[in-house]
Design a protein around this motif. Structure first.
Motif, PDB file in Angstrom:
ATOM      1  N   ALA A 150       2.604  -1.222 -19.098  1.00 18.65           N
ATOM      2  CA  ALA A 150       2.059  -1.319 -17.746  1.00 18.65           C
ATOM      3  C   ALA A 150       1.104  -0.147 -17.531  1.00 18.65           C
ATOM      4  N   PRO A 151      -0.021  -0.356 -16.875  1.00 20.09           N
ATOM      5  CA  PRO A 151      -0.939   0.757 -16.620  1.00 20.09           C
ATOM      6  C   PRO A 151      -0.251   1.955 -15.954  1.00 20.09           C
ATOM      7  N   ALA A 193       0.838  -1.206   0.000  1.00 17.37           N
ATOM      8  CA  ALA A 193       0.000   0.000   0.000  1.00 17.37           C
ATOM      9  C   ALA A 193       0.873   1.256   0.000  1.00 17.37           C
ATOM     10  N   GLN A 194       1.962   1.228   0.764  1.00 19.64           N
ATOM     11  CA  GLN A 194       2.854   2.386   0.800  1.00 19.64           C
ATOM     12  C   GLN A 194       3.527   2.593  -0.545  1.00 19.64           C
ATOM     13  N   ARG A 195       3.962   1.504  -1.201  1.00 20.18           N
ATOM     14  CA  ARG A 195       4.581   1.619  -2.522  1.00 20.18           C
ATOM     15  C   ARG A 195       3.598   2.204  -3.521  1.00 20.18           C
ATOM     16  N   LEU A 196       2.340   1.749  -3.465  1.00 22.35           N
ATOM     17  CA  LEU A 196       1.318   2.262  -4.369  1.00 22.35           C
ATOM     18  C   LEU A 196       1.070   3.746  -4.092  1.00 22.35           C
ATOM     19  N   VAL A 226     -12.066  -4.310  -9.145  1.00 24.45           N
ATOM     20  CA  VAL A 226     -11.928  -5.443 -10.067  1.00 24.45           C
ATOM     21  C   VAL A 226     -11.065  -6.554  -9.475  1.00 24.45           C
ATOM     22  N   PHE A 227      -9.944  -6.174  -8.856  1.00 28.42           N
ATOM     23  CA  PHE A 227      -8.963  -7.174  -8.408  1.00 28.42           C
ATOM     24  C   PHE A 227      -8.988  -7.452  -6.918  1.00 28.42           C
ATOM     25  N   GLY A 228      -9.702  -6.662  -6.138  1.00 30.95           N
ATOM     26  CA  GLY A 228      -9.754  -6.875  -4.695  1.00 30.95           C
ATOM     27  C   GLY A 228      -8.669  -6.094  -3.971  1.00 30.95           C
ATOM     28  N   GLU A 229      -8.723  -6.190  -2.659  1.00 36.48           N
ATOM     29  CA  GLU A 229      -7.821  -5.400  -1.831  1.00 36.48           C
ATOM     30  C   GLU A 229      -6.623  -6.195  -1.345  1.00 36.48           C
ATOM     31  N   ASN A 230      -6.298  -7.277  -1.980  1.00 38.04           N
ATOM     32  CA  ASN A 230      -5.203  -8.128  -1.524  1.00 38.04           C
ATOM     33  C   ASN A 230      -3.883  -7.844  -2.232  1.00 38.04           C
ATOM     34  N   ALA A 274      -4.452  -5.401  -7.278  1.00 38.01           N
ATOM     35  CA  ALA A 274      -4.646  -4.176  -8.067  1.00 38.01           C
ATOM     36  C   ALA A 274      -3.305  -3.494  -8.314  1.00 38.01           C
ATOM     37  N   GLY A 275      -2.501  -3.363  -7.279  1.00 36.01           N
ATOM     38  CA  GLY A 275      -1.179  -2.760  -7.432  1.00 36.01           C
ATOM     39  C   GLY A 275      -0.283  -3.566  -8.333  1.00 36.01           C
ATOM     40  N   LYS A 276      -0.393  -4.868  -8.217  1.00 39.99           N
ATOM     41  CA  LYS A 276       0.396  -5.759  -9.082  1.00 39.99           C
ATOM     42  C   LYS A 276      -0.015  -5.565 -10.535  1.00 39.99           C
TER      43      LYS A 276
END
Length: 86
Positions: free
Chosen positions: A59-60, A4-7, A38-42, A45-47
């Protein structure tokens, strides 16, 4: 969490390079919310945001800093959510 911090750091970096951060920040928040939906909170999404996406040709995160890139990312997330692409 570390992910989360990296994101958050990536988003902050993009906002600092944005010419009009006030408009861009709301769009980026929409993209992040949609990816999490779409991808959940695990952490998926960041991946997804950091890995190459064939539908985008990059990459997005690489196109998240431009308004047209954010619109395209939202389109692709909609396609994924509706099972049109994987």
């Amino acid at each position: 969490s570390v992910r989360a911090q990296r994101l958050a750091d990536m988003i902050g970096s993009l906002l600092r390079t944005e010419s009009d951060a006030s408009d861009g920040s709301a769009d980026i928040a929409r993209v992040m919310a949609r990816a999490t939906s779409v991808f959940g909170e695990n952490g998926e999404a960041g991946k997804w945001l950091s890995e190459h996406c064939a539908a985008l040709g990059s990459a997005p995160n690489d196109i998240l800093g431009k308004p047209e890139g954010r619109a395209t990312i939202l389109d692709v997330l909609g396609w994924i959510d509706h099972g049109m692409i994987y």
